[in-house]
Design an enzyme around this catalytic site. Sequence first.
Site, PDB file in Angstrom:
ATOM      1  N   GLN A 126       6.419   7.878 -16.501  1.00 22.70           N
ATOM      2  CA  GLN A 126       6.653   7.448 -15.120  1.00 22.70           C
ATOM      3  C   GLN A 126       6.397   8.597 -14.155  1.00 22.70           C
ATOM      4  O   GLN A 126       7.003   9.658 -14.295  1.00 22.70           O
ATOM      5  CB  GLN A 126       8.110   6.977 -15.008  1.00 22.70           C
ATOM      6  CG  GLN A 126       8.513   6.559 -13.621  1.00 22.70           C
ATOM      7  CD  GLN A 126       9.986   6.802 -13.381  1.00 22.70           C
ATOM      8  OE1 GLN A 126      10.431   7.945 -13.352  1.00 22.70           O
ATOM      9  NE2 GLN A 126      10.737   5.747 -13.221  1.00 22.70           N
ATOM     10  N   GLY A 127       5.513   8.409 -13.200  1.00 27.43           N
ATOM     11  CA  GLY A 127       5.220   9.476 -12.243  1.00 27.43           C
ATOM     12  C   GLY A 127       5.778   9.153 -10.865  1.00 27.43           C
ATOM     13  O   GLY A 127       5.065   8.663  -9.996  1.00 27.43           O
ATOM     14  N   TYR A 128       7.059   9.426 -10.680  1.00 29.69           N
ATOM     15  CA  TYR A 128       7.694   9.157  -9.381  1.00 29.69           C
ATOM     16  C   TYR A 128       8.018  10.461  -8.653  1.00 29.69           C
ATOM     17  O   TYR A 128       7.433  10.785  -7.626  1.00 29.69           O
ATOM     18  CB  TYR A 128       8.994   8.359  -9.558  1.00 29.69           C
ATOM     19  CG  TYR A 128       8.826   6.882  -9.850  1.00 29.69           C
ATOM     20  CD1 TYR A 128       7.584   6.315 -10.108  1.00 29.69           C
ATOM     21  CD2 TYR A 128       9.946   6.043  -9.880  1.00 29.69           C
ATOM     22  CE1 TYR A 128       7.453   4.954 -10.383  1.00 29.69           C
ATOM     23  CE2 TYR A 128       9.818   4.685 -10.149  1.00 29.69           C
ATOM     24  CZ  TYR A 128       8.575   4.149 -10.408  1.00 29.69           C
ATOM     25  OH  TYR A 128       8.461   2.813 -10.677  1.00 29.69           O
ATOM     26  N   SER A 129       9.002  11.221  -9.200  1.00 32.28           N
ATOM     27  CA  SER A 129       9.502  12.413  -8.510  1.00 32.28           C
ATOM     28  C   SER A 129       8.427  13.475  -8.349  1.00 32.28           C
ATOM     29  O   SER A 129       7.520  13.606  -9.174  1.00 32.28           O
ATOM     30  CB  SER A 129      10.646  13.047  -9.309  1.00 32.28           C
ATOM     31  OG  SER A 129      11.764  12.220  -9.317  1.00 32.28           O
ATOM     32  N   SER A 161       9.229  12.442 -18.294  1.00 32.06           N
ATOM     33  CA  SER A 161       9.524  12.461 -19.727  1.00 32.06           C
ATOM     34  C   SER A 161       8.383  11.824 -20.485  1.00 32.06           C
ATOM     35  O   SER A 161       7.726  10.918 -19.980  1.00 32.06           O
ATOM     36  CB  SER A 161      10.814  11.705 -20.082  1.00 32.06           C
ATOM     37  OG  SER A 161      11.495  11.271 -18.952  1.00 32.06           O
ATOM     38  N   GLU A 247      16.270   1.322 -13.897  1.00 30.89           N
ATOM     39  CA  GLU A 247      16.664   2.651 -14.361  1.00 30.89           C
ATOM     40  C   GLU A 247      18.153   2.862 -14.136  1.00 30.89           C
ATOM     41  O   GLU A 247      18.866   3.336 -15.001  1.00 30.89           O
ATOM     42  CB  GLU A 247      15.884   3.763 -13.648  1.00 30.89           C
ATOM     43  CG  GLU A 247      16.284   5.140 -14.165  1.00 30.89           C
ATOM     44  CD  GLU A 247      15.451   6.269 -13.558  1.00 30.89           C
ATOM     45  OE1 GLU A 247      14.808   6.967 -14.340  1.00 30.89           O
ATOM     46  OE2 GLU A 247      15.466   6.434 -12.339  1.00 30.89           O
TER      47      GLU A 247
END
Lengths: 398, 398, 362, 362
Positions: A126-129, A161, A247
């Site tokens: 997951q590429g959010y932050s 992660s 989440e």
Amino acid sequence: MDLSYGQKYEEFRMEVRSFLEENKPLQSESPLSSGRRQRLVEWLSLQIEHGYWARTIPKKYGGYGAEPDLLETVIMDEEFNRAGIPRGMSSQGPSMLVPTLLEHGSEEQRLRWISPTMRGEITWCQGYSEPGSGSDLASLQTSAKEDGDDFLISGQKIWTSTADRSQMIFILVRTEPDAPKHSGISYILLPMDTPGIEVQPLRTMSGDLGENSFNQVFFTDVRVPQVNVVGKRGEGWRIANTTLKHERNSLNANSEGTMIKLMRLMERETCNGVSAMASPVFRDRLMQLQARSMAMKFHAMRMVTCSLRDEAPGVAGLVTKLRNCQLNFDISSLAIDVMGELGALYDHTPYERDLGYWQAHSFFSLGLIIGGGTAQIQKNIISERGLGMPREPKPAKA
Amino acid sequence: MDLSYGQKYEEFRMEVRSFLEENKPLQSESPLSSGRRQRLVEWLSLQIEHGYWARTIPKKYGGYGAEPDLLETVIMDEEFNRAGIPRGMSSQGPSMLVPTLLEHGSEEQRLRWISPTMRGEITWCQGYSEPGSGSDLASLQTSAKEDGDDFLISGQKIWTSTADRSQMIFILVRTEPDAPKHSGISYILLPMDTPGIEVQPLRTMSGDLGENSFNQVFFTDVRVPQVNVVGKRGEGWRIANTTLKHERNSLNANSEGTMIKLMRLMERETCNGVSAMASPVFRDRLMQLQARSMAMKFHAMRMVTCSLRDEAPGVAGLVTKLRNCQLNFDISSLAIDVMGELGALYDHTPYERDLGYWQAHSFFSLGLIIGGGTAQIQKNIISERGLGMPREPKPAKA
Amino acid sequence: MDFGISEDQILLEETLRSFLSDRVPIERVRELRHEDCPNDPEIWQSLAELGMTGILLPEQSGGSDLGLLDACIAAQSLGHAVTPTPFLGSAVMVPTALKNLDHPEIGTWLSGIASGELRFGVAITETFSVREGAGLTISGGKISGKAMMSWDICGADFILIASGQDRLAVVRSDAEGIGQTRLATTDETRCTSELTLENVECAATFENASESISRMLDAGRIALAADCLGACEAMIEQAVAYAKERKQFERVIGSFQAVKHMCAEMISELEPARALVWYAAHSFDAVPNETPLLACHALSHVSEIGREIASVSTQVHGGIGWTDEQNLHFWFKRIGVARGLLGGPQWLRERAATLQGLDKAS
Amino acid sequence: MDFGISEDQILLEETLRSFLSDRVPIERVRELRHEDCPNDPEIWQSLAELGMTGILLPEQSGGSDLGLLDACIAAQSLGHAVTPTPFLGSAVMVPTALKNLDHPEIGTWLSGIASGELRFGVAITETFSVREGAGLTISGGKISGKAMMSWDICGADFILIASGQDRLAVVRSDAEGIGQTRLATTDETRCTSELTLENVECAATFENASESISRMLDAGRIALAADCLGACEAMIEQAVAYAKERKQFERVIGSFQAVKHMCAEMISELEPARALVWYAAHSFDAVPNETPLLACHALSHVSEIGREIASVSTQVHGGIGWTDEQNLHFWFKRIGVARGLLGGPQWLRERAATLQGLDKAS
């Protein structure tokens, strides 16, 4: 109040239980060990066949196709936990991407990605932050510039992660730089082997580089077709909030098992010939934690009931993470205290208790207090959405 | 570090001690009992004569005229406390008005008010807070309208201790309604028997209507000459902040005596034949409080030293009230707990412990957490002035 | 009346802090964690040159004959810089224990400490906490048994060992029959080991040393509290500095009231604790009958606020504070490990009660 | 699986809350504090008409035969409205104690409670806390001794007394030899007294009643936790409402992050505690072997969060919250007094440990 599950569900429970007894699944192997992937895929496929995985996902997307039934989910969770058997997949594909695709994806995206994701053939990250966008996620700066039918993505993501072992990433990028900050974001799928992507491991304070590790991911002019956008372009923020909701729920670690582990430790751990359990002061702290742990357990049952009844849980639905994270941190604090000077042993050193679980749990709980929205953001949400208190006024332009 | 006072000061201590032994002062009579006023005036005059009261106030204003010497003050406080003898005056005249007049008053005001105030011939009350202006004191609305050489004051004050038995009030009023909120305020002296003033007792949660009671004071077209303004008209806010500083210091209750009282209670108080002190859990809480109490005691010594050395105490100088109030509240909480079901006895009922001190102390400490600037305001001050953190941005106009 | 540190003490602090920021910056600490033992002999030698190792030793041993408050100012600076060093054992506890005992070698040992030539390990955990069947017996000048959580054994020349509440022994670290196993803790700046001894020849033994042992433990507890206080101070400084820089929601996060109040709470706990540690250290030389109680209170109180400060200042940093890269965890873990090292807060409080006879209540 | 309150229970709550806000608003509570005893007989009669006094009683006694969870919903509403009433003793504890005991009068007594004609005082403090030489002995049908902190004695028709852990007695409140002294607490909504008995004729005595006594105490503890939970709920509601209205610095104070977070902390403690109380009450009828532990945990946990909520919600109000006029203190004190009434949190936790055999550890 009726806490029995009824005959139909007890039968279902027995089915799950005997399935688990019959099928010896892959145990807690390293996710990196060779041959594991193949065994994982087999195990997940077997579960899907019996309806214990991808249970409510339509058959045409590779699921079992059952109607949603929360109690069945609860029972499956209970039985897998009871047997100490992992479901097999803890990556963010099944838990976050798949629900998003079911809600917002195109038919083509669903047909293409859901089945292999649920079967473990594809791992997602997951590429959010971003380093500059933590609590204020919507301020993210990773840009996707139009280039014909493609986007060119440049920027940096953090806290990713499994990035080191994922085939795919779902990512939030800024596609409309001139739009207001919440309306310029798109949600895009892309392969991790696309040229221009670099993954660097991110070491945390726990020193852990194992299965729970994090990474930074750097993007330099990474080319991705525009059709890989999920939902509409510019609507990524709204779409991502669907997954963030998933989440928040998945971060609600149950403390019951940890409490039992703590009690065992306190019975075993002696100082000057006296066990920690024999100390009235430690015992008093233990009982405080036990009451809190029970309260959180029953609270979770109440929340499940709200879903079953299709009732809005109100403010009660917003407090779980805040309280559970603090509880878990406090539980590990007591454990560390009862071990006295040996409480700090770490890194598989001799005399370490419970394989270093307590220090790791303490670091991890502190991380959870911070991660997925800091405790401060949680409290903003509770007071604003839960109690109807006003947002802070917007600052005047300086 | 040198904690001895040196010979000169030890001699001074002996002087004070023998003075106190020789002169039997008026004890803790009701402030309302007849004849008390006269004995009070005599006692204060005797103290001034020996320099134990009004010590540093110039002779021409009725004081003793000594040079300021903090150690002498500390020694006098210690010896009066040790002997259990009250100084005689705890009203806000000597502690707040007099320092203000010395700094900002006209010569005429000083000559007229300081001496009778210090001698106890005049009791003052303070008119600052209003129902609508608590934490945000500068938003006060009590108005003073010009009328020839006079002002006509209208409005309402709250938390006015001793208003029911004061001859005079020093008050903050808004004299310039169109000025920015901090610049429209004036500091005015006026007699409480001026027509148009009404005093109503304000009952608090502690139910106390005795010496520590509060009042509301209502003003309806109360006429006061403009010459009664202290300092310049419109500068009341700055002038009041001088006195508020004095108040903040006076709120720093030392917890040492309370801790000793708590330990006696815990030795005496038994439940099921076992004393509270014999309970490891209560004892552990007691020791936590003892460490905190000691820390605050030494912290106070450090602050005195800063003044002696003429050093700025920095952030350390701002934290005293916040921590002392919470400490005192926590001390009374433990006391209430060790008394179990009898911990709530109150109002001079049979079996009440320590004359109801602990419940009263608990209410009072909670009041102090709130009063004189809530804990939230204290934390703003600590972080902004002490740590240099930015003020909250001004809100944009809605 | 003067409650505070003197100009000489301020100078000592400034000198040491400037040396440490210059010579042992956090980058050097990061390097040292990859060594078998983080106690860098060069740092020790430099500390000796600055007069730190002999700070409590008399002039005839080459020391500067200062008091525990001075040693605590040094300890606080070392904690502030998370410096890996055997200072607490070798420069505080061993000198305190040995300087009033009688043995022909003591002069040599103390001079060696002051000059930086000698380093001591200490094995004294069993005086307050016996676990895992540890324990030591001395017989005929030989010592046998096991000591858990001994400090600074790696690279030490001698080891000071307490066997019970009233017997001390000194052994050469290379004596026959000594075994040591490094016990890694979360704190990578402190060297801790298990020590096993099988009929090890003692270089010296001392009987009836209970007074020396308790003075040594008191000094150690107060200096450890000072070390922890310094680490807390550094964490708050870092949190405040970060909050003034980091922007979220178009504002520096330090302008959010929640963040401001977290910082205000931390500093308001720290400052009074500083006075408590100062007074405890002062009492050690000036009013020693008060010291045992103060040592318990100083260390237990700093341990409690330390846990809170370590956690809150990490939270102020958000996710960044949780990374290895940010280095904040070196302080977090130094504080965390200090919590158990000379008695946990709960044990120390019960001892404080015992010292006042409060445990005798019925 | 259904963890939550039913539609009937929601209806019960709505009915009771609407009755209380209508008939016993805070203004009425203010009036009642000036009476010798705040327990207004009219309120009791109205509660009887609403079926509240017989909530736990069988139909043959005129009761509605509901469970402890229903009684707790009522208790929570009574706490929410700080209603002065002997509900906890007369409607929860006495019925629980008596309904499984055998005596010719019991039927009459229980019917009297259900109809509102009878009220009971309870004198059971000495089952968990003996102070001031209190204690009772029964001999030859007569009871003598002293009971501290008995409840609802004023205006009661009968008094239920526990003498020791396994004997119960019922006496007429006007029997010869009974003396009572009101013991005023800070809570002006609850009637507490000292009771002295000198050879008082018992209307009934019960031996081997330990099971009844412990069920009674469990029910009382859970219902008291519910009462306290309701009071906490009301305090948070008032704090939030006040924060949305009160302006300082040209903003409603509820827009300050510090105030918002205080409210968020309070509600996040309250909601899980609600589930704990619900489950404890549910267990009383459904899984009684779990109840003793849950009763301890429910009451001790609610007592702890109650102290915090009472203090913080007062702080949110600033000085106004500290005045008598604002009424907030009625809730503050109800919560404060509940903390000791059936065992303080520390005592309850030690009992929770004992129930699990944890105190046997060595």
